[in-house]
Scaffold this motif. Sequence first.
Motif, PDB file in Angstrom:
ATOM      1  N   ARG A 504     -16.877   1.058  37.768  1.00  0.00           N
ATOM      2  CA  ARG A 504     -15.555   1.646  37.589  1.00  0.00           C
ATOM      3  C   ARG A 504     -14.515   0.599  37.956  1.00  0.00           C
ATOM      4  O   ARG A 504     -14.548   0.016  39.046  1.00  0.00           O
ATOM      5  CB  ARG A 504     -15.379   2.885  38.460  1.00  0.00           C
ATOM      6  CG  ARG A 504     -14.008   3.573  38.249  1.00  0.00           C
ATOM      7  CD  ARG A 504     -13.934   4.903  38.955  1.00  0.00           C
ATOM      8  NE  ARG A 504     -14.083   4.775  40.388  1.00  0.00           N
ATOM      9  CZ  ARG A 504     -14.841   5.584  41.144  1.00  0.00           C
ATOM     10  NH1 ARG A 504     -15.500   6.580  40.595  1.00  0.00           N
ATOM     11  NH2 ARG A 504     -14.916   5.395  42.452  1.00  0.00           N
ATOM     12  N   PHE A 505     -13.588   0.357  37.029  1.00  0.00           N
ATOM     13  CA  PHE A 505     -12.546  -0.647  37.222  1.00  0.00           C
ATOM     14  C   PHE A 505     -11.194   0.026  37.375  1.00  0.00           C
ATOM     15  O   PHE A 505     -10.869   0.965  36.635  1.00  0.00           O
ATOM     16  CB  PHE A 505     -12.484  -1.604  36.032  1.00  0.00           C
ATOM     17  CG  PHE A 505     -13.669  -2.517  35.897  1.00  0.00           C
ATOM     18  CD1 PHE A 505     -13.685  -3.749  36.529  1.00  0.00           C
ATOM     19  CD2 PHE A 505     -14.768  -2.144  35.135  1.00  0.00           C
ATOM     20  CE1 PHE A 505     -14.772  -4.597  36.398  1.00  0.00           C
ATOM     21  CE2 PHE A 505     -15.856  -2.988  34.995  1.00  0.00           C
ATOM     22  CZ  PHE A 505     -15.868  -4.219  35.635  1.00  0.00           C
ATOM     23  N   GLU A 506     -10.415  -0.455  38.330  1.00  0.00           N
ATOM     24  CA  GLU A 506      -9.007  -0.100  38.445  1.00  0.00           C
ATOM     25  C   GLU A 506      -8.183  -1.341  38.143  1.00  0.00           C
ATOM     26  O   GLU A 506      -8.435  -2.417  38.700  1.00  0.00           O
ATOM     27  CB  GLU A 506      -8.680   0.400  39.857  1.00  0.00           C
ATOM     28  CG  GLU A 506      -9.287   1.743  40.194  1.00  0.00           C
ATOM     29  CD  GLU A 506      -8.813   2.252  41.550  1.00  0.00           C
ATOM     30  OE1 GLU A 506      -7.919   1.604  42.159  1.00  0.00           O
ATOM     31  OE2 GLU A 506      -9.336   3.272  42.009  1.00  0.00           O
ATOM     32  N   LEU A 507      -7.190  -1.191  37.257  1.00  0.00           N
ATOM     33  CA  LEU A 507      -6.341  -2.306  36.854  1.00  0.00           C
ATOM     34  C   LEU A 507      -4.884  -1.949  37.099  1.00  0.00           C
ATOM     35  O   LEU A 507      -4.472  -0.801  36.869  1.00  0.00           O
ATOM     36  CB  LEU A 507      -6.515  -2.642  35.372  1.00  0.00           C
ATOM     37  CG  LEU A 507      -7.736  -3.461  34.933  1.00  0.00           C
ATOM     38  CD1 LEU A 507      -9.030  -2.673  35.098  1.00  0.00           C
ATOM     39  CD2 LEU A 507      -7.572  -3.872  33.468  1.00  0.00           C
ATOM     40  N   ARG A 508      -4.122  -2.927  37.542  1.00  0.00           N
ATOM     41  CA  ARG A 508      -2.691  -2.756  37.738  1.00  0.00           C
ATOM     42  C   ARG A 508      -2.000  -4.063  37.373  1.00  0.00           C
ATOM     43  O   ARG A 508      -2.260  -5.092  37.981  1.00  0.00           O
ATOM     44  CB  ARG A 508      -2.399  -2.396  39.204  1.00  0.00           C
ATOM     45  CG  ARG A 508      -0.928  -2.088  39.499  1.00  0.00           C
ATOM     46  CD  ARG A 508      -0.777  -1.714  40.969  1.00  0.00           C
ATOM     47  NE  ARG A 508      -1.043  -2.854  41.852  1.00  0.00           N
ATOM     48  CZ  ARG A 508      -1.389  -2.749  43.128  1.00  0.00           C
ATOM     49  NH1 ARG A 508      -1.547  -1.548  43.674  1.00  0.00           N
ATOM     50  NH2 ARG A 508      -1.581  -3.833  43.862  1.00  0.00           N
ATOM     51  N   ASN A 509      -1.175  -4.013  36.316  1.00  0.00           N
ATOM     52  CA  ASN A 509      -0.556  -5.239  35.799  1.00  0.00           C
ATOM     53  C   ASN A 509      -1.610  -6.340  35.653  1.00  0.00           C
ATOM     54  O   ASN A 509      -1.490  -7.438  36.205  1.00  0.00           O
ATOM     55  CB  ASN A 509       0.576  -5.715  36.711  1.00  0.00           C
ATOM     56  CG  ASN A 509       1.809  -4.859  36.584  1.00  0.00           C
ATOM     57  OD1 ASN A 509       1.974  -4.119  35.604  1.00  0.00           O
ATOM     58  ND2 ASN A 509       2.698  -4.933  37.566  1.00  0.00           N
ATOM     59  N   ALA A 510      -2.651  -6.021  34.887  1.00  0.00           N
ATOM     60  CA  ALA A 510      -3.802  -6.920  34.823  1.00  0.00           C
ATOM     61  C   ALA A 510      -4.463  -6.848  33.452  1.00  0.00           C
ATOM     62  O   ALA A 510      -4.310  -5.874  32.712  1.00  0.00           O
ATOM     63  CB  ALA A 510      -4.811  -6.571  35.908  1.00  0.00           C
ATOM     64  N   LYS A 511      -5.222  -7.908  33.158  1.00  0.00           N
ATOM     65  CA  LYS A 511      -6.037  -7.997  31.958  1.00  0.00           C
ATOM     66  C   LYS A 511      -7.464  -8.308  32.389  1.00  0.00           C
ATOM     67  O   LYS A 511      -7.686  -9.204  33.218  1.00  0.00           O
ATOM     68  CB  LYS A 511      -5.535  -9.101  31.019  1.00  0.00           C
ATOM     69  CG  LYS A 511      -4.086  -8.926  30.568  1.00  0.00           C
ATOM     70  CD  LYS A 511      -3.567 -10.142  29.824  1.00  0.00           C
ATOM     71  CE  LYS A 511      -4.134 -10.234  28.429  1.00  0.00           C
ATOM     72  NZ  LYS A 511      -3.562  -9.229  27.508  1.00  0.00           N
ATOM     73  N   LEU A 512      -8.425  -7.590  31.804  1.00  0.00           N
ATOM     74  CA  LEU A 512      -9.839  -7.835  32.078  1.00  0.00           C
ATOM     75  C   LEU A 512     -10.518  -8.227  30.768  1.00  0.00           C
ATOM     76  O   LEU A 512     -10.481  -7.479  29.794  1.00  0.00           O
ATOM     77  CB  LEU A 512     -10.500  -6.593  32.670  1.00  0.00           C
ATOM     78  CG  LEU A 512     -11.971  -6.724  33.069  1.00  0.00           C
ATOM     79  CD1 LEU A 512     -12.149  -7.749  34.197  1.00  0.00           C
ATOM     80  CD2 LEU A 512     -12.535  -5.367  33.509  1.00  0.00           C
ATOM     81  N   PHE A 513     -11.131  -9.424  30.756  1.00  0.00           N
ATOM     82  CA  PHE A 513     -11.704  -9.969  29.536  1.00  0.00           C
ATOM     83  C   PHE A 513     -13.219  -9.774  29.456  1.00  0.00           C
ATOM     84  O   PHE A 513     -13.753  -9.565  28.366  1.00  0.00           O
ATOM     85  CB  PHE A 513     -11.394 -11.463  29.439  1.00  0.00           C
ATOM     86  CG  PHE A 513      -9.934 -11.780  29.448  1.00  0.00           C
ATOM     87  CD1 PHE A 513      -9.188 -11.743  28.283  1.00  0.00           C
ATOM     88  CD2 PHE A 513      -9.295 -12.119  30.638  1.00  0.00           C
ATOM     89  CE1 PHE A 513      -7.836 -12.043  28.297  1.00  0.00           C
ATOM     90  CE2 PHE A 513      -7.947 -12.425  30.653  1.00  0.00           C
ATOM     91  CZ  PHE A 513      -7.208 -12.377  29.482  1.00  0.00           C
ATOM     92  N   ALA A 514     -13.911  -9.883  30.578  1.00  0.00           N
ATOM     93  CA  ALA A 514     -15.369  -9.842  30.537  1.00  0.00           C
ATOM     94  C   ALA A 514     -15.906  -9.684  31.949  1.00  0.00           C
ATOM     95  O   ALA A 514     -15.213  -9.923  32.936  1.00  0.00           O
ATOM     96  CB  ALA A 514     -15.923 -11.123  29.907  1.00  0.00           C
ATOM     97  N   PHE A 515     -17.187  -9.270  32.027  1.00  0.00           N
ATOM     98  CA  PHE A 515     -17.894  -9.281  33.303  1.00  0.00           C
ATOM     99  C   PHE A 515     -19.321  -9.738  33.048  1.00  0.00           C
ATOM    100  O   PHE A 515     -19.824  -9.708  31.925  1.00  0.00           O
ATOM    101  CB  PHE A 515     -17.859  -7.919  34.008  1.00  0.00           C
ATOM    102  CG  PHE A 515     -18.670  -6.837  33.339  1.00  0.00           C
ATOM    103  CD1 PHE A 515     -20.014  -6.650  33.640  1.00  0.00           C
ATOM    104  CD2 PHE A 515     -18.078  -5.982  32.417  1.00  0.00           C
ATOM    105  CE1 PHE A 515     -20.756  -5.641  33.042  1.00  0.00           C
ATOM    106  CE2 PHE A 515     -18.813  -4.966  31.807  1.00  0.00           C
ATOM    107  CZ  PHE A 515     -20.154  -4.795  32.115  1.00  0.00           C
ATOM    108  N   GLN A 516     -19.986 -10.148  34.143  1.00  0.00           N
ATOM    109  CA  GLN A 516     -21.332 -10.672  34.019  1.00  0.00           C
ATOM    110  C   GLN A 516     -22.052 -10.595  35.360  1.00  0.00           C
ATOM    111  O   GLN A 516     -21.489 -10.921  36.404  1.00  0.00           O
ATOM    112  CB  GLN A 516     -21.288 -12.129  33.546  1.00  0.00           C
ATOM    113  CG  GLN A 516     -22.647 -12.763  33.320  1.00  0.00           C
ATOM    114  CD  GLN A 516     -22.528 -14.174  32.774  1.00  0.00           C
ATOM    115  OE1 GLN A 516     -21.462 -14.781  32.860  1.00  0.00           O
ATOM    116  NE2 GLN A 516     -23.595 -14.701  32.210  1.00  0.00           N
TER     117      GLN A 516
END
Length: 573
Positions: A504-516
């Motif tokens: 579960r991801f929480e984002l605030r003024n953010a960009k998420l491109f990938a995870f590994q």
Amino acid sequence: MPNKFTSLSVNRRHFLKSALGTSVVATIPFHSGSAKNAPIEIATHRQLFLDDFLLDPGSTRGITRTLNRPHRIERVLKPDRPSEALGFIFYGSVVDEDGTAKLFHGSYDAEKRKHFKIATSEDGIHWERPELGLVDYHGGRDNNLLPVDAVEASVFLDPNAPPEKRYRLLYSRHWPEPEKAGVYLASSPDGIRWTESNVRLLPFVPDSQHCAVWDESIGKYVIYTRTWNPVRAIARVAVDDIEQPWPYDDSIEPHHIWGPEKVPTLSRELPTVMARDDRDPPGVQLYTNTVIRYHGNYLAFPAAYQTFNGPEWKDRALNGNDGTFDIQFASSRDGIDWNRRRSPYVAAGFHDGLDLRLVSMAQGLIRRGRDLHQYFIGWPHTHGRPVVWDKDTEDRAEWLKKDLGGIYRATQRVDGFVSLDAGYPGGSFTTSPLTFSGNRLRLNLSTAGSGGVRVALLDESGKSLPGFAEKDHDWINADAIDHEVRWKGDPDLGQHAGKPVRLRFELRNAKLFAFQFGEKTDDLVALTGSAGVSPAAEPWSASIPARNQSTGATRPHRAPSRTSKRARSPHSQ
């Protein structure tokens, strides 16, 4: 034995309802049913957010998906030599081997003769034209011309070939002879010395660039090329052996765009997998494809040709085959079902001080550190101008005095093509159940000054696992391509490897491109190529399992079955 193909209809299911572009976002229309799906096995493969394959549709709020354009564009080669007097030709390819990038491209000289050339670079920014000494031109051999008549062509590195055939060149040859013309293959140990095969792979001339990739998940070479169905579109064929003739449906009536005495072009002999549809403006056709493999996904950068046909364009047209190009972005998990964004990835317009009316992406990309470099050919005139040069020598002479664009570098961050974004006050999303290998989690993310990302590891039901909740680590405020997540200062989550979990991801003024996921920092750096130059077998070639749309169970990619039929030239009877 070659197979008879039946045409595939163009898929009209799209994950996004509106076109995307830099700073243009759309709410993600998540699909139902993932809560009861079997876990997705991702092992240590890099996961991008090109679609909603990984996402739980019932647990998403305040998140948008963005197509991110290249953040820097600069001209790297200007047509300033006699063999380039009328500029570079639409098509190009870039490969990267042992730290040296090689850019293959074509050019026109002042008499509009075509040449096939190579440029080299270590950093992808500064390019040299090596003096090969292979071709006589203007009384000398101090040039970078290659002794192969290959313009409608692409070059790729073949991971299955012996060293003497490491470089593969797909190109059209012998036009317009109906008994000989078609698509052929040449091979080389170094991209300089080429051996041409006389095996005609396809008895058609598609009249555009052909691109091939190796798909390790199905164990086949996959080739994309131009077809007319009924206008310019993109066709696909998959083969076990790229040196042998390709299967096609020989029951289709040949399409003779150059007249019945000349070789035909493709129409419906191969399955069409990407074409204009009712989401495109009138007159748009797909000119090129430039497909690559990236982290187990297929990516394409087709040139969308806005033809100057119809009442709103007729006053601009130089002739009946005139128009302008934008470069679009498309993605696919199996190479058949494509999601094409209509907003340009690289638009016609001002780039490095010149108004380019044609922009056409070269096949391939290279990595240097945090950056991916792609290359496109840009011209300051429309598609119909070279035809004018054939008939009007005064017009040609005037254009010889002008700046004719060149080859441009488009720089993108690693994994940066598509991101999941949230503004303020923020948003969150949860993945479907998945299983992983290793004991570390790393993120590719970018946060604004006030922004941040937090992530929790959940059990299959969605409950936070002890010690791995969002509150167990600080907000991540960074711009990093491999940020290691640490809960209570500890990055080790190996106790949950192989078990069904969610993120579960929480984002605030953010960009998420990938995870590994991975074993440890050093292993992750090696796997993603973060040390700089990517190896010949690109780390983004890793396989990702496909998902059954009805049951949600993971399954391996499989090539579509076909009915057997002997392939032959329509003119051989």
